[in-house]
Each structure stands twice: as structure tokens, then as C-alpha cells.
Design a protein around this motif. Structure first.
Motif, PDB file in Angstrom:
ATOM      1  N   PHE A  71      61.695  -5.550  -2.005  1.00 17.70           N
ATOM      2  CA  PHE A  71      61.515  -4.126  -2.226  1.00 17.70           C
ATOM      3  C   PHE A  71      60.157  -3.662  -1.719  1.00 17.70           C
ATOM      4  O   PHE A  71      59.208  -4.439  -1.587  1.00 17.70           O
ATOM      5  N   LEU A  72      60.093  -2.397  -1.391  1.00 21.47           N
ATOM      6  CA  LEU A  72      58.905  -1.783  -0.798  1.00 21.47           C
ATOM      7  C   LEU A  72      57.992  -1.270  -1.902  1.00 21.47           C
ATOM      8  O   LEU A  72      58.406  -0.451  -2.722  1.00 21.47           O
ATOM      9  N   ILE A  73      56.755  -1.745  -1.915  1.00 25.86           N
ATOM     10  CA  ILE A  73      55.785  -1.310  -2.916  1.00 25.86           C
ATOM     11  C   ILE A  73      54.834  -0.311  -2.283  1.00 25.86           C
ATOM     12  O   ILE A  73      54.127  -0.629  -1.321  1.00 25.86           O
ATOM     13  N   ASN A  74      54.825   0.897  -2.799  1.00 24.48           N
ATOM     14  CA  ASN A  74      53.888   1.900  -2.300  1.00 24.48           C
ATOM     15  C   ASN A  74      52.490   1.567  -2.820  1.00 24.48           C
ATOM     16  O   ASN A  74      52.296   1.437  -4.033  1.00 24.48           O
ATOM     17  N   PRO A  75      51.507   1.408  -1.933  1.00 29.35           N
ATOM     18  CA  PRO A  75      50.153   1.023  -2.372  1.00 29.35           C
ATOM     19  C   PRO A  75      49.537   1.991  -3.380  1.00 29.35           C
ATOM     20  O   PRO A  75      48.680   1.590  -4.179  1.00 29.35           O
ATOM     21  N   GLY A  76      49.989   3.240  -3.362  1.00 25.94           N
ATOM     22  CA  GLY A  76      49.441   4.211  -4.297  1.00 25.94           C
ATOM     23  C   GLY A  76      49.878   4.012  -5.722  1.00 25.94           C
ATOM     24  O   GLY A  76      49.324   4.636  -6.641  1.00 25.94           O
TER      25      GLY A  76
END
Length: 366
Positions: A71-76
Motif C-alpha cells: 500500500f501507498l503511504i503518503n509522507p504527510g
């Protein structure tokens, strides 16, 4: 605002007592406009595929392991682990799932709603509430809330698809329930591709579906989607999105999935869209082609297989750099949620003829 030493000390005592001073935080709570916690971001296909290939060698789906998905983790939102941490935006989780030949991703259901877009590979099938669907590249498939679903690969190659769920939303509200089916795969209740065959006529529906239902059509075939956009492309493109269509529920005219919207758009050669922004957030997958998207003055270059996140209230415009080839973008959004609460707003970029100046170019991880 500058506070006296005595007032600052008072604030500290309040915090120790699990209390807070509204006068010191009211402007953080009542902002002039939305301030998204997720940031515009892009994930390259090469990075995702390399790690998924490693995962294929390290683990097998079906033996105590439900899914092989990155899954894609948004750095924010990294500080929100685990709630929100797994989101590409504040409401949308996105992942790439890989199923090897012979594997079965076991059946379960959950209050979180889910959609899938098949990226590449042949031979995979999914079951949703007793119906079996073929998974072919370009297909869009839905798994509305609390529907049984499982996946298998009966072919000779690994099949990859994008998953999108509203898990950051359901986890934040503490409303996520999950149930596991007693067997690996659910029993079939209707013929294969039953709903797809019933809707081959396009925008006509069986009279039995006049009463709204949650998933009268579970699979939206790529051929039909492409044909629809080709018909739309006989006219002038939308100045912001090119030629775009959204997947709908034919029994009620609303979004195909209950809480996640989805669209396919085609940018014709040399298309340069104008900028706008809206409250709903998006996760984009580049199905075909190459180009770039400017988000809040930052240029994000993309090519086939990449993903990028568009947070709420972010200026954005899409550009197809090719003079010969079309660019196809699949995207998911949380517009159904925003509209349900009356939050949605849209604003056009008025300066510089509608085009943002590029302040910097994003450098992705490879």
C-alpha cells in the motif's frame, strides 16, 4: 499570537489535565480554507514492482496470509500510524496487489468499501457475493461495503491490480468490522459474469433493477469504458480533465461503489489542461501514456504504471507530453463522502490564463 509567560504556563497546566484553551487554537480549528495533511506525492512503477517481486519470493498467499499487496503511504500522514498512516489521502487507501498462478486470496467481508482496477496479467478471477468475475486489464470491479469477496489466479502469469479502500475513513470513525468466510472461496450463486452479461446493452437496464441496489453491476469491462470515451472524444475535451467518464450504479445513477468514486480519463496528444482545485481527494494510476501533473506549483512527471496522490484543495492540471499517443488515467476519489456531507467545492485557477507557474520538479524514489 503572543501570550504572556503566565498564560503559557496556564496552557501547560491545562494540557496536563487533558484540557485545552480554545483561544490559543481556534485559528487552527477554524481555518480560512482546508489545509490537507497528506501531500501531493508520486510513486514510480519500478519501485512498486521491484518490491512486489521480492514479496512474491518471500511469501505465499492462502496459507494464513490473506493478501500480497503493497500500500501507498503518503509522507504527510506517517505520524498517524496506524490510523491514516496507510492512506494515500486522508480517506483513501491504495495498494497494488499481486496474485500468482494457483493462489487463492481467501474470502472475507468488511464494512470498509473497496474497488479494484486491473493493471496487467491474464487469468485472475474474483468472486463477489456469489458471482464470479473474470479480471482483465482495464477492468474496474467493485466490492461495496459488507460484500463477500475472494480472488484466485487460474492462469499462467502473475496478475496485478490496484486496490482502493476507504479504510483511513472507517478506521478514523472506529466503524470497521471484518468477518472471514468459513471456506477459502464463497459458494457461487449465479452464472459467471452474470451482472456483466445482463448489462451488455450499455445505458439500458433490466426492469428488475428499477429498484436501487448496492451492486447490480460488479464488473465494468475495459472495452465498454474505452468505447464510451472514444464516443465522447468526437467533441471538444473538457478544459481541465480532457475526456473523462465516471463509473455509475445503473440502478440509481450514483457512483458505482457506495463511498468511493472512480473515473477513467483520456488526455489527447499534446493536451494541456487548465488548473482547478476541489475538496475531494484523488488517487491516480497511469494506465497508459506519459505526461505530468502540476500540483500546487510542483511538476510531477508520470509514465505508465505510476501512481500519484492529489490531496484536498490542491491546485492541479494535467499535461500529455506526447504528440502522437493518448494518455489514460484511472482515478479513485472520495467525492461520494464529500457530497454526502455537503463539503464539496470547486474553484478554477484564474491567474496566468489558468495555468500554474512551475516552481520545482518532484524527484521520485526509484
Amino acid at each position: 499570537m503572543n501570550f504572556s509567560k503566565e498564560l503559557q504556563q496556564f496552557h501547560e497546566r491545562l494540557e496536563e489535565q487533558n484540557l485545552g484553551p480554545l483561544w490559543a487554537s481556534i485559528h487552527d480549528l477554524n481555518t480560512i480554507e482546508p489545509k490537507a495533511k497528506p501531500i501531493p506525492y508520486l510513486w514510480k512503477r519500478e519501485l512498486i514492482e521491484r518490491n512486489l517481486e521480492e514479496a512474491e519470493h518471500l511469501l505465499e498467499v492462502g496459507n494464513g496470509l490473506d493478501r500480497r499487496a503493497l500500500f501507498l503511504i503518503n509522507p504527510g500522514m506517517k505520524d498517524l500510524k496506524p490510523v491514516g498512516w496507510g492512506g494515500a489521502t486522508q480517506t483513501l487507501y491504495a495498494a497494488v496487489q499481486a496474485v500468482r498462478p494457483g493462489e487463492v486470496a481467501p474470502a472475507h467481508r468488511h464494512t470498509t468499501t473497496a474497488v479494484r482496477f486491473v493493471m496487467k496479467g491474464q487469468g485472475a478471477y474474483g468472486r463477489v457475493n456469489g458471482e464470479k468475475f473474470a479480471f482483465e486489464p482495464g477492468d474496474y470491479l467493485i466490492t461495496p461495503t459488507w460484500t463477500w469477496h475472494d480472488h484466485t489466479n487460474l492462469g499462467n502469469e502473475t496478475v496485478y491490480w490496484m486496490d482502493c479502500l476507504d479504510s483511513p475513513f472507517t478506521m478514523y470513525l472506529n466503524v470497521c468490522f471484518t468477518e472471514f468466510y468459513p471456506e477459502k472461496q464463497q459458494k457461487l450463486l449465479v452464472p459467471d459474469d452474470y451482472s456483466t452479461k445482463r448489462y451488455q446493452g450499455g445505458m439500458i437496464r433490466p426492469i428488475s433493477d428499477r429498484e436501487p441496489s448496492i451492486a447490480p453491476l460488479g464488473r465494468y469491462k475495459w472495452d465498454f469504458t474505452k468505447k464510451g470515451i472514444e464516443g465522447l472524444s468526437q467533441f471538444a475535451p473538457d478544459p481541465y480533465d480532457g475526456f473523462a467518464m465516471e463509473y455509475i450504479n445503473p440502478s440509481n445513477g450514483k457512483d458505482a461503489n457506495d463511498r468511493i468514486g472512480a473515473r477513467m480519463q483520456m488526455l489527447p496528444p499534446k493536451f494541456s489542461g487548465k488548473a482547478h482545485r476541489h475538496v475531494h481527494s484523488n488517487v491516480y494510476h497511469v494506465y497508459k501514456g506519459s505526461g505530468y501533473t502540476i500540483m500546487n506549483g510542483v511538476r510531477f512527471d508520470w509514465s505508465e504504471g505510476d501512481f500519484f496522490a492529489l490531496p484536498a484543495w490542491t491546485w492541479h492540471e494535467h499535461v500529455n507530453v506526447s504528440a502522437a499517443d493518448e494518455a489514460w488515467l484511472f482515478s479513485t476519489n472520495d467525492l461520494p463522502i464529500m457530497e454526502a456531507f455537503g463539503f464539496e467545492r470547486v474553484e478554477a485557477y484564474e491567474e496566468n490564463g489558468g495555468y500554474q507557474p512551475i516552481k520545482e520538479i518532484f524527484q521520485p524514489l526509484i
